[in-house]
Structure formats: C-alpha cells, structure tokens
Design an enzyme around this catalytic site. Structure first.
Site, mmCIF file in Angstrom:
data_model
loop_
_atom_site.group_PDB
_atom_site.id
_atom_site.type_symbol
_atom_site.label_atom_id
_atom_site.label_comp_id
_atom_site.label_asym_id
_atom_site.label_seq_id
_atom_site.Cartn_x
_atom_site.Cartn_y
_atom_site.Cartn_z
ATOM 1 N N GLY A 115 48.304 35.661 48.690
ATOM 2 C CA GLY A 115 49.539 35.263 48.039
ATOM 3 C C GLY A 115 49.244 34.309 46.895
ATOM 4 O O GLY A 115 48.192 33.658 46.865
ATOM 5 N N CYS A 116 50.168 34.197 45.956
ATOM 6 C CA CYS A 116 49.907 33.357 44.785
ATOM 7 C C CYS A 116 49.748 31.890 45.173
ATOM 8 O O CYS A 116 48.726 31.269 44.872
ATOM 9 C CB CYS A 116 51.001 33.547 43.731
ATOM 10 S SG CYS A 116 52.691 33.330 44.323
#
Length: 317
Positions: A115-116
């Site tokens: 995930g970012c």
C-alpha cells in the site's frame, strides 16, 4: 521476446498509470479486453491465463476473484489491491527491504504490491526492527499526508469538480477509528507486535506523499543518537536504485538542511527519499515518495521487471 501483459482494471488510477509506463517499451505486448466484456468473468479468465503477467488493479473482493481465475502455472500475478499483502504464498513487493524480499519477488508467481502509506512506513520501520533498534512492542505513532489522487477516481472528481466544498482546501484527517486497510501490513512486514496508531491526511494537491514516525531515544532497545539512526538507514539502503537516504539533517546539521520537506517533490517518479531529523532525545524519520509511483504503479512495474529479469528501472526512469 515480448512478454504479454493483461491489466485487469486498466481504467482505475493505478491501472492507467501502469499502462502509461508500458507505452514506450518494446518488450511488452498489452492484451486488451473489449470494453463491453470488462466485467465478464469468462473473458477475464481467458485473458489472465493467456498473459505472462497479469496486474490486478481492482477492489479487494474483485482481486481475490481474479486471482482465483488463474490456472495457468506460467502466468504471474501482481496484485495492487490490499487483498493479498499479508496472505500466505504471496511475496511482498518491496525489494529494497532485504535480499530475502527481493529473492521472493524474483522467484514468486504471486506478488502483492505494498500500500502507498504502508510503503512509506515499512521503509522506515523495517530496518530499525531488524537491527534491534526499535523493539517490536514500540508504541508507534505514524503521521502521513497524501495528495488526493490516492483516494481514487471519485475523490479526484470531487477535488477537481466545479463548486466543490470549501473544506477540501484544507488537509483532512481521516481513518479516525484506527481501522485503515494498510494497518495489517504495517504491523506484519516490519515485525511489530501491535498495529501502530495511524493518522493519515488527504490534502489539496494531486500526488505525492510523506510518512513520518517519531522515536523517543529512551525507549529504543540500544543507545542511539539521531546520527546513529541515520547511519543505520543509510547502510540499509546503500546501493538501492530507487530508495535513498538524504544527508543527515539532525541537530548540528546546517540550519536549512531540511527546513521543509515538501510532499510532492517526487511526483511522477518511482523514487523514495528518507530523512532523519530531530535531536538525540527525539528522532524523526520521514519518507517521501509518489503515492502513484513507488506507492502504487511504479512499484508494480518494478516488481514485474525483477520477475522477468529485465532492468529494474525499465519504464521507470
């Protein structure tokens, strides 16, 4: 020889960015799905199994469904959703973390792209836990800011549409119940005993992200100064193509060494910078990167390059 690629969910933000990164590559052949068959499971199954690499740029439930459609042992799947980031049998797509992570990506048929926000946090926490500096039960608090592109197409339309709400002009704190979907990987990948407190903000700019973690030196497992933490981080990421540790900006550094860390400075790249600031009592680590680059599509393409034995920066320069 060209590698065939199918992007399941090409019209989403991540899918579009992956597609853009292939536009100037002559070693990739994109398998396209007819618009009217985008949600046809039989057609998607056919294309997934016809591809050398299938990217899943879908909501979690749809990504699980698509992964289950694959029965071709030669097809390699790279999932950009949250669905498989902590799942058994899936490699975690952050090769710079260690040689073991890189090897797992290189040899796996199933890779989950981080995930970012998690990318930024794991990049800071993993070296500290693995070096026995941050204890696994450290009471971690994470603050992060992101451009609105990270919230998807609906948020982009909301921010860029006419007559928008005045409140969108200011940073907005969300995930207040501490149930953000990135938290499981933020705990598991660095090896923490508990999920951190996580405070993300969505802000009025398009792309770019910073993730910040503060450390109290008195709570660390071994005596560490700010410069010592910087040296550990610099050694950990030495020689990495896309992750670099900025010059030390703690106490005793020049006044303007890191007076401001703008969140969008790496927009459009696959780079990540790590800053170590503060003093010998309170140490602050920040990662800066593009939430659509190293935090999403760039990381996905980087993993594919490693899996196919191509130059790691192909399509990412």
């Amino acid at each position: 020889m060209k590698h065939t690629v199918f992007i399941d969910g090409k019209d989403g933000t991540t899918g579009l960015k992956i597609y853009e990164r292939f536009e100037r590559r002559d070693d990739i052949e994109i398998i396209q799905i007819a618009e009217e068959k985008r949600k046809d499971a039989a057609e998607r199954k056919k294309l997934i199994n016809a591809a050398d690499f299938a990217f899943l740029c879908l909501p979690d439930a749809a990504a699980v469904e698509s992964a289950a459609l694959c029965d071709n042992p030669r097809t390699k799947i790279i999932d950009a959703s949250t669905a498989h980031r902590t799942a058994p049998g899936w490699a975690y797509g952050f090769p710079e973390l260690s040689a073991a992570f890189r090897s797992a990506i290189q040899t796996s048929r199933r890779v989950a792209v981080p995930g970012c926000y998690a990318s930024g946090f794991v990049a800071l926490a993993y070296p500290l836990v693995s070096a026995n500096i941050m204890p696994p039960d450290y009471p971690v608090v994470v603050h992060a800011v992101s451009g609105y592109s990270g919230a998807g197409r609906k948020a982009i339309a909301q921010y860029e549409g006419g007559g928008r709400e005045e409140g969108l002009a200011t940073p907005r704190l969300y995930a207040l119940a501490q149930r953000h979907k990135h938290l499981p990987e933020m705990k598991k990948i660095p090896g923490l005993s508990f999920e951190p407190i996580f405070n993300p903000y969505i802000c009025d700019y398009f792309q770019g992200m910073t993730v910040t973690v503060g450390l109290h030196a008195r709570l660390l497992e071994k005596p560490m100064t700010a410069r010592g933490v910087h040296d550990v981080m610099a050694a950990h990421y030495s020689g990495c193509r896309f992750v670099e540790v900025a010059p030390f900006a703690g106490e005793g550094a020049p006044e303007d060494a890191a007076a401001f860390i703008g969140a969008d400075a790496l927009a459009g790249t696959n780079r990540m910078q790590i800053f170590v600031c503060g003093n010998d009592e309170r140490i602050v680590l920040t990662s800066r990167f593009d939430n659509l680059g190293k935090g999403a599509s760039g990381a996905a393409v980087q993993c594919m390059n490693i899996m196919m034995g191509a130059a790691e920066d192909a399509g990412l320069s």
